[in-house]
Structures are given as structure tokens and as C-alpha cells.
Design a protein around this motif. Sequence first.
Motif, PDB file in Angstrom:
ATOM      1  N   LEU A 231      -3.885  26.904   2.710  1.00 18.67           N
ATOM      2  CA  LEU A 231      -3.792  25.604   2.055  1.00 18.67           C
ATOM      3  C   LEU A 231      -3.193  24.629   3.059  1.00 18.67           C
ATOM      4  CD1 LEU A 231      -3.901  23.752  -0.442  1.00 18.67           C
ATOM      5  CD2 LEU A 231      -1.645  24.589  -1.056  1.00 18.67           C
TER       6      LEU A 231
ATOM      7  N   GLN B 234      -4.777  17.574   0.169  1.00 17.98           N
ATOM      8  CA  GLN B 234      -4.658  19.024   0.286  1.00 17.98           C
ATOM      9  C   GLN B 234      -6.012  19.698   0.122  1.00 17.98           C
ATOM     10  OE1 GLN B 234      -1.901  20.664  -2.494  1.00 17.98           O
ATOM     11  NE2 GLN B 234      -2.373  19.230  -4.099  1.00 17.98           N
ATOM     12  N   ARG B 235      -6.246  20.644   1.002  1.00 15.88           N
ATOM     13  CA  ARG B 235      -7.511  21.384   0.971  1.00 15.88           C
ATOM     14  C   ARG B 235      -7.275  22.863   1.241  1.00 15.88           C
ATOM     15  NH1 ARG B 235     -13.080  18.573   2.714  1.00 15.88           N
ATOM     16  NH2 ARG B 235     -12.636  16.516   1.894  1.00 15.88           N
ATOM     17  N   LEU B 236      -8.117  23.641   0.599  1.00 19.42           N
ATOM     18  CA  LEU B 236      -8.068  25.087   0.741  1.00 19.42           C
ATOM     19  C   LEU B 236      -9.152  25.485   1.744  1.00 19.42           C
ATOM     20  CD1 LEU B 236      -6.373  27.148  -0.909  1.00 19.42           C
ATOM     21  CD2 LEU B 236      -8.360  27.430  -2.379  1.00 19.42           C
ATOM     22  N   TYR B 237      -8.823  26.335   2.685  1.00 20.30           N
ATOM     23  CA  TYR B 237      -9.813  26.836   3.641  1.00 20.30           C
ATOM     24  C   TYR B 237      -9.866  28.351   3.557  1.00 20.30           C
ATOM     25  CZ  TYR B 237      -9.684  22.148   5.533  1.00 20.30           C
ATOM     26  OH  TYR B 237      -9.770  20.786   5.667  1.00 20.30           O
ATOM     27  N   ALA B 238     -11.011  28.860   3.130  1.00 27.62           N
ATOM     28  CA  ALA B 238     -11.159  30.309   2.944  1.00 27.62           C
ATOM     29  C   ALA B 238     -12.184  30.845   3.944  1.00 27.62           C
ATOM     30  CB  ALA B 238     -11.608  30.603   1.517  1.00 27.62           C
TER      31      ALA B 238
END
Lengths: 151, 134
Positions: free
Chosen positions: B99, B112-116
Motif C-alpha cells: 500500500l 493511496q494505491r494498492l500494488y499487488a
Amino acid sequence: MGASLVLLLGSLSAHTASLQLRLQGLREQQQRRAEDRLASAGQQLLAELQRSHPCLLALPLPQWDGLGTSCAPAPAIAALRQGQALGATYRLVAWRPDLQPAELRLELAADGNQPPRQGAFTVQLAPPQPPTQPQPQITDVRLLGLRGVAP
Amino acid sequence: MSLIELLTGSVVFVSAAGSSLQLWALAGAAAVAEQRQHQRQEQAEVTLARAEATLRALAPAAGDCTTATAQLLQALAAQPLAPGLARQLEVSAGGEAVLLRLAVAGEAEPRQRLYAPAAFGRCGIPLGGGGGTP
């Protein structure tokens, strides 16, 4: 008197223009926040598909509740259809692996004074290569932008 | 034109000019502040785009997502940051995503960004394909 009026009107219009600029900035800010939530929801959903239910990657969304249940449990499918990312509720609207590249569409639920917003993603899939890789695999994803219900 | 009319007219004109100057100054200051904010927001966009590019550049790690996530976290932490931005990185509960929180000066809420890594096929590939056949 005339000159005074012209001066006042001119400055008022400049002030109005700056207020409009501020409002536009706020709208853009809201749109960027929606993009962040959609991008995060897309990553979360696709990561879960890739890790736990790659068999669903091959099936268009309408087939998930039929053919899909032979390879993924119904509660897992329900959790994929609707979830939460970064505190925002999202819904899976479309999954089209038949397109090239595949298309994913998600909708963020309305939140406060924010309307529901849809986002479209393109997803690159590597075709199955049995027997080592019987399911398609994700190789890339891109958020195309917001569309649909959102103004 | 009488002296009284002349005086009244002058007072009105001077007041209008004063108010006008104040309004122009306000509008000008607001425009400059807005432009600065816009530049910071652009920098935030660039930072997010760079984070996604970093994720794309990760080497595939087959089934192990925690290793890929740790690599991503390290790569993101090493990236330069423009002035006016503050970065916070956090690994998600399952250890399978990063995150990124990006505080932009002048904005109440951070981006905010999620990187998977698994969403880009960089990990999470089940051995033998997994997930059964539909």
C-alpha cells in the motif's frame, strides 16, 4: 460612477474565474481519489483470481455462477463479485476474457455525496499451455479510466 | 458639476478602485496557489505511474508473492520523491501487496494505491496451474 462600476465588475469576474478554477480542482481531486480506489480494487481482485481461482480467468462473468462453481466454491465467487478495497465497496460489473485484451469493469458504490463510478481495465492474459499451465495467466493490467455512471 | 458631486464621485471611484485591487489581488493569489497545487498533484501522478512501472519491471517469482512484495517495497522505497510529497509504504495484511500512501502538501487526504504483484502475473502462479478446470 461608470468607471467605478466597470472596475468592480471586472474584478468580480476575475474572482469568479478563480473560484471556478478552485471548484474544477476539487472535482479533479475527487476523480483522482475514485481512480485510486478503482485501481486498488482491480489489483486486489485480479491478484485473488490469479492466486486462488485462475480457472475463472477463462470464463466470462455470466458463466461464473454456472460453470465456475465446478472449479471455485460459491462463497469465493460471491466474494469476488463484491468486495472492499481501501475502505471502498466495489462490485464486479463485467469480465470479458473473450476480448483481446480481456476487459474488466468494476463499479465503486456511491459514498456520501460521491456518485457510483465505473472503471474499465484491460487485462493481458497468457493463454493456457497444458499440461504445465492449464489455466490462462495474467501478464499485465491497465486502468483505462472512469466511465459509465460517473459524471 | 458642483464640488459636492465631484467629491462624492471621487470617493466612490477611490473606494471602487480599492475594492477592485483587493479582489484582483485575491484572485491572483488564488490562481498562483492553485497552479502550485496542480504541479504537486502532477508530481503525485508521476510518482504513482513510476510505482506501477516498477511493478511491471519485477522479475516473475512463480508462486511466492511475499518475496515479490518485499522486492517491490524495496524498489518503491528507493525511488526519488518530488518536494511537497511524502511517501508511506506498508505491506498488506497477507503480505501479498504494497500500500503506497502519498501525502500531497495542501491536501487533507493522501493519495493511496494498492500494488499487488500477482495482479501483474509476477507471482501467485499455482504449481501445475491450480484452481481446477471449469
